[in-house]
Design a protein around this motif. Sequence first.
Motif, PDB file in Angstrom:
ATOM      1  N   LEU A   1       0.824  -1.204   0.000  1.00 62.85           N
ATOM      2  CA  LEU A   1       0.000   0.000   0.000  1.00 62.85           C
ATOM      3  C   LEU A   1       0.861   1.258   0.000  1.00 62.85           C
ATOM      4  O   LEU A   1       0.617   2.201  -0.764  1.00 62.85           O
ATOM      5  N   MET A   2       1.876   1.291   0.844  1.00 65.68           N
ATOM      6  CA  MET A   2       2.723   2.469   0.947  1.00 65.68           C
ATOM      7  C   MET A   2       3.472   2.736  -0.355  1.00 65.68           C
ATOM      8  O   MET A   2       3.620   3.881  -0.767  1.00 65.68           O
ATOM      9  N   GLN A   3       3.924   1.685  -1.015  1.00 64.91           N
ATOM     10  CA  GLN A   3       4.645   1.857  -2.277  1.00 64.91           C
ATOM     11  C   GLN A   3       3.710   2.241  -3.412  1.00 64.91           C
ATOM     12  O   GLN A   3       4.046   3.080  -4.239  1.00 64.91           O
ATOM     13  N   ALA A   4       2.523   1.653  -3.433  1.00 64.36           N
ATOM     14  CA  ALA A   4       1.615   1.850  -4.557  1.00 64.36           C
ATOM     15  C   ALA A   4       0.915   3.204  -4.539  1.00 64.36           C
ATOM     16  O   ALA A   4       0.834   3.874  -5.574  1.00 64.36           O
ATOM     17  N   SER A   5       0.418   3.617  -3.391  1.00 62.68           N
ATOM     18  CA  SER A   5      -0.410   4.822  -3.387  1.00 62.68           C
ATOM     19  C   SER A   5       0.050   5.927  -2.439  1.00 62.68           C
ATOM     20  O   SER A   5      -0.583   6.975  -2.371  1.00 62.68           O
ATOM     21  N   GLN A   6       1.102   5.700  -1.710  1.00 67.46           N
ATOM     22  CA  GLN A   6       1.691   6.695  -0.815  1.00 67.46           C
ATOM     23  C   GLN A   6       0.652   7.424   0.051  1.00 67.46           C
ATOM     24  O   GLN A   6       0.619   8.648   0.096  1.00 67.46           O
ATOM     25  N   PRO A   7      -0.166   6.692   0.796  1.00 62.10           N
ATOM     26  CA  PRO A   7      -1.187   7.351   1.616  1.00 62.10           C
ATOM     27  C   PRO A   7      -0.601   8.216   2.736  1.00 62.10           C
ATOM     28  O   PRO A   7      -1.299   9.084   3.264  1.00 62.10           O
ATOM     29  N   TYR A   8       0.661   8.021   3.063  1.00 60.04           N
ATOM     30  CA  TYR A   8       1.303   8.813   4.119  1.00 60.04           C
ATOM     31  C   TYR A   8       1.405  10.284   3.744  1.00 60.04           C
ATOM     32  O   TYR A   8       1.636  11.125   4.604  1.00 60.04           O
ATOM     33  N   THR A   9       1.212  10.618   2.468  1.00 48.67           N
ATOM     34  CA  THR A   9       1.252  12.025   2.063  1.00 48.67           C
ATOM     35  C   THR A   9      -0.030  12.763   2.456  1.00 48.67           C
ATOM     36  O   THR A   9      -0.102  13.988   2.319  1.00 48.67           O
ATOM     37  N   ASP A  10      -1.002  12.032   2.960  1.00 49.89           N
ATOM     38  CA  ASP A  10      -2.226  12.637   3.487  1.00 49.89           C
ATOM     39  C   ASP A  10      -1.980  13.003   4.948  1.00 49.89           C
ATOM     40  O   ASP A  10      -1.789  12.114   5.780  1.00 49.89           O
ATOM     41  N   PRO A  11      -2.001  14.293   5.294  1.00 51.99           N
ATOM     42  CA  PRO A  11      -1.720  14.676   6.681  1.00 51.99           C
ATOM     43  C   PRO A  11      -2.781  14.183   7.671  1.00 51.99           C
ATOM     44  O   PRO A  11      -2.532  14.128   8.861  1.00 51.99           O
ATOM     45  N   GLN A  12      -3.938  13.777   7.165  1.00 50.78           N
ATOM     46  CA  GLN A  12      -5.009  13.287   8.037  1.00 50.78           C
ATOM     47  C   GLN A  12      -4.900  11.784   8.304  1.00 50.78           C
ATOM     48  O   GLN A  12      -5.676  11.235   9.092  1.00 50.78           O
ATOM     49  N   LEU A  13      -3.953  11.118   7.655  1.00 52.79           N
ATOM     50  CA  LEU A  13      -3.792   9.681   7.866  1.00 52.79           C
ATOM     51  C   LEU A  13      -3.339   9.415   9.299  1.00 52.79           C
ATOM     52  O   LEU A  13      -2.396  10.033   9.781  1.00 52.79           O
ATOM     53  N   ASN A  14      -4.034   8.507   9.956  1.00 55.85           N
ATOM     54  CA  ASN A  14      -3.683   8.117  11.317  1.00 55.85           C
ATOM     55  C   ASN A  14      -3.851   6.607  11.446  1.00 55.85           C
ATOM     56  O   ASN A  14      -4.171   5.923  10.468  1.00 55.85           O
ATOM     57  N   ARG A  15      -3.646   6.101  12.642  1.00 55.66           N
ATOM     58  CA  ARG A  15      -3.708   4.657  12.876  1.00 55.66           C
ATOM     59  C   ARG A  15      -5.068   4.080  12.502  1.00 55.66           C
ATOM     60  O   ARG A  15      -5.154   3.042  11.855  1.00 55.66           O
ATOM     61  N   CYS A  16      -6.134   4.763  12.869  1.00 62.62           N
ATOM     62  CA  CYS A  16      -7.485   4.282  12.585  1.00 62.62           C
ATOM     63  C   CYS A  16      -7.736   4.207  11.077  1.00 62.62           C
ATOM     64  O   CYS A  16      -8.208   3.193  10.561  1.00 62.62           O
ATOM     65  N   LYS A  17      -7.420   5.273  10.364  1.00 54.59           N
ATOM     66  CA  LYS A  17      -7.639   5.307   8.919  1.00 54.59           C
ATOM     67  C   LYS A  17      -6.760   4.293   8.195  1.00 54.59           C
ATOM     68  O   LYS A  17      -7.208   3.644   7.248  1.00 54.59           O
ATOM     69  N   LEU A  18      -5.536   4.148   8.649  1.00 52.91           N
ATOM     70  CA  LEU A  18      -4.634   3.191   8.020  1.00 52.91           C
ATOM     71  C   LEU A  18      -5.118   1.760   8.248  1.00 52.91           C
ATOM     72  O   LEU A  18      -5.088   0.938   7.332  1.00 52.91           O
ATOM     73  N   ALA A  19      -5.597   1.467   9.438  1.00 54.01           N
ATOM     74  CA  ALA A  19      -6.140   0.134   9.722  1.00 54.01           C
ATOM     75  C   ALA A  19      -7.326  -0.162   8.801  1.00 54.01           C
ATOM     76  O   ALA A  19      -7.452  -1.276   8.273  1.00 54.01           O
ATOM     77  N   LYS A  20      -8.171   0.825   8.586  1.00 50.47           N
ATOM     78  CA  LYS A  20      -9.319   0.638   7.682  1.00 50.47           C
ATOM     79  C   LYS A  20      -8.858   0.379   6.254  1.00 50.47           C
ATOM     80  O   LYS A  20      -9.427  -0.461   5.554  1.00 50.47           O
ATOM     81  N   LEU A  21      -7.838   1.116   5.807  1.00 48.56           N
ATOM     82  CA  LEU A  21      -7.310   0.893   4.462  1.00 48.56           C
ATOM     83  C   LEU A  21      -6.794  -0.534   4.291  1.00 48.56           C
ATOM     84  O   LEU A  21      -6.870  -1.100   3.199  1.00 48.56           O
ATOM     85  N   LEU A  22      -6.280  -1.095   5.372  1.00 46.83           N
ATOM     86  CA  LEU A  22      -5.709  -2.444   5.327  1.00 46.83           C
ATOM     87  C   LEU A  22      -6.716  -3.530   5.720  1.00 46.83           C
ATOM     88  O   LEU A  22      -6.369  -4.704   5.747  1.00 46.83           O
ATOM     89  N   HIS A  23      -7.934  -3.108   6.058  1.00 49.65           N
ATOM     90  CA  HIS A  23      -8.987  -4.045   6.468  1.00 49.65           C
ATOM     91  C   HIS A  23      -8.557  -4.886   7.665  1.00 49.65           C
ATOM     92  O   HIS A  23      -8.713  -6.105   7.679  1.00 49.65           O
ATOM     93  N   THR A  24      -7.996  -4.190   8.636  1.00 52.36           N
ATOM     94  CA  THR A  24      -7.578  -4.851   9.871  1.00 52.36           C
ATOM     95  C   THR A  24      -7.957  -3.943  11.039  1.00 52.36           C
ATOM     96  O   THR A  24      -8.574  -2.911  10.851  1.00 52.36           O
TER      97      THR A  24
END
Length: 134
Positions: free
Chosen positions: A25-48
Amino acid sequence: MNKNDILKKKRNGALDAICTQLDMLMQASQPYTDPQLNRCKLAKLLHTNEKYLRDCIHLYKQGATVNEYLNNLRLEYACQLLLHPTDDYTIESIAVASGFNSRSVFHTLFRQHYGHTPDEYRRQNRQPDDAADQ
């Protein structure tokens, strides 16, 4: 092998899978460039869930917290932008593009991580050919 060993092995297998998904996920779409990304949102992106995500990052990413992991990725990305051959990117625009909410937070974390400011990093690490383009 007892029941606890079996459960531990199963859990570690799940963490391996989450970590693989995280890296992809990090390599493909670089979601870390979203300043609103946090643990909760990242867990949802990963379905965990957040606990598995936290454990995965702690176990496989040098004991980092989720925020430390995200900020490290942001700093690495910022370094790439700082070395871009043109000066189209200001330090502030690099901070924003990398996912930081403010220049001051970016500046502080950059100095802590690399031992100098983003401006100093840019000057010290640009190739001579890049300097001629300025």
